[in-house]
Write an enzyme that holds these catalytic residues in place. Structure first.
Site, PDB file in Angstrom:
ATOM      1  N   ASP A 133       6.800   2.583 -26.531  1.00 15.53           N
ATOM      2  CA  ASP A 133       7.162   1.406 -25.743  1.00 15.53           C
ATOM      3  C   ASP A 133       8.568   0.983 -26.140  1.00 15.53           C
ATOM      4  OD1 ASP A 133       7.005  -0.968 -24.097  1.00 15.53           O
ATOM      5  OD2 ASP A 133       4.839  -0.870 -24.331  1.00 15.53           O
ATOM      6  N   GLY A 159      11.526   3.303 -27.113  1.00 12.54           N
ATOM      7  CA  GLY A 159      12.360   3.889 -26.076  1.00 12.54           C
ATOM      8  C   GLY A 159      11.954   3.392 -24.704  1.00 12.54           C
ATOM      9  N   PHE A 161      10.578   4.502 -20.853  1.00 13.02           N
ATOM     10  CA  PHE A 161       9.974   5.609 -20.104  1.00 13.02           C
ATOM     11  C   PHE A 161      10.773   5.971 -18.855  1.00 13.02           C
ATOM     12  CE2 PHE A 161       6.768   2.029 -19.178  1.00 13.02           C
ATOM     13  CZ  PHE A 161       7.498   1.504 -18.119  1.00 13.02           C
ATOM     14  N   HIS A 179       1.181   0.171 -11.898  1.00 13.74           N
ATOM     15  CA  HIS A 179       1.041  -0.893 -10.899  1.00 13.74           C
ATOM     16  C   HIS A 179       2.124  -1.962 -11.042  1.00 13.74           C
ATOM     17  CE1 HIS A 179      -1.654  -4.004 -13.212  1.00 13.74           C
ATOM     18  NE2 HIS A 179      -0.685  -3.555 -13.975  1.00 13.74           N
TER      19      HIS A 179
END
Length: 272
Positions: A133, A159, A161, A179
């Site tokens: 994360d 980091g 994504f 979502h």
């Protein structure tokens, strides 16, 4: 409102609903209630802005996208992370019930404070994990993992994504991450995960699936919630299959749960 009861004259106690608002318990809704009653409630007051433009009202009201705002407001970020942790217990059963034989390393992409991965490691002794994360979130995850005594079996990596995802996992988990994003950004995330995965690895997407009918369903209200806050959306099974295809995956099956589903995907043959 059913939060308190008077079991005897002069005595006030909590009902089952009230117990849900007590912190520090599995499934606690305390921080979720705080999050919904503050940031969410204020944002919905400008929902008409979203209806007119299709853009999240949050950005206009607070002057920054949702996660950028949290990065600058650590108290609100802590409430949000704990709200997501409290809800994770209800989403975990279908993930925990899955057959984990043959899987050794699980990478939880956007894993927050590590609550999902901690539950997996505690339920399956043979598993090792990686929580991935943002750096500010990863620091909190490390503390939670060490406090649970899982430090030797779980790494924490900071980091984005949108840039890259840790490689080498046998299974990759995206638990209520996609979502948050509209389709193009969700495809970008999937593509980064696919790039990090071996061809024999599996992707497990923990999300709601919107029924393809006009009947009332909780996912349809949450769909609006994601739009107003983040510009994201909930998706039907057809939507998920198409999104995964665009990200380099094939939908392999769905494990249904009461509060969430596990959508299992494999790298598409064309991408191998």
């Amino acid at each position: 409102m059913g939060v308190f009861a008077r079991p005897a004259p002069g005595v006030v106690g909590l009902t089952d609903v009230g117990e849900l608002l007590v912190g520090g318990r599995p499934g606690s809704a305390r921080h979720l209630a705080m999050f919904l009653g503050d940031l969410t409630y204020r944002t919905w007051s400008d929902a008409l802005q979203t209806a007119r433009t299709g853009r999240p009202a949050f950005d206009e009201m607070f002057g920054a996208p949702f996660f950028d705002h949290l990065a600058g407001h650590p108290d609100e970020a802590d409430t949000f992370n704990r709200a997501m942790q409290g809800g994770s217990a209800a989403r975990l059963p279908p993930l925990l019930a899955r057959d984990w034989e043959g899987v050794r390393t699980v990478v939880d992409v956007g894993g927050g404070n590590g609550s999902v991965l901690r539950a997996l490691l505690e339920a399956h002794d043979h598993l090792r994990g990686v929580v991935f994360d943002l750096p500010s979130v990863a620091d909190a995850a490390r503390s939670e993992i060490d406090a649970a005594g899982l430090g030797e079996r779980c790494d924490v990596v900071g980091g984005s994504f949108f840039d890259e995802v840790p490689a080498g996992g046998d299974a990759y988990v995206l638990a209520q991450i996609l979502h948050d994003w509209h389709d193009d950004d969700a495809v970008r995330i999937l593509a980064r995960v696919r790039r990090a995965m071996r061809d024999d690895a599996v992707l497990l997407v923990v999300e709601l699936i919107v029924p393809e009918d006009d009947a009332p369903h909780p996912s349809k209200l949450i769909d609006l919630q994601m739009l107003v806050l983040l510009g994201g959306r909930e998706r039907t099974r057809t939507d998920w299959a198409e999104l995964l295809r665009r990200g380099g995956f094939e939908l392999a099956g769905v494990i249904e749960g009461r509060r969430a589903n596990v959508i299992e995907a494999r790298p598409s043959a064309a991408e191998r």
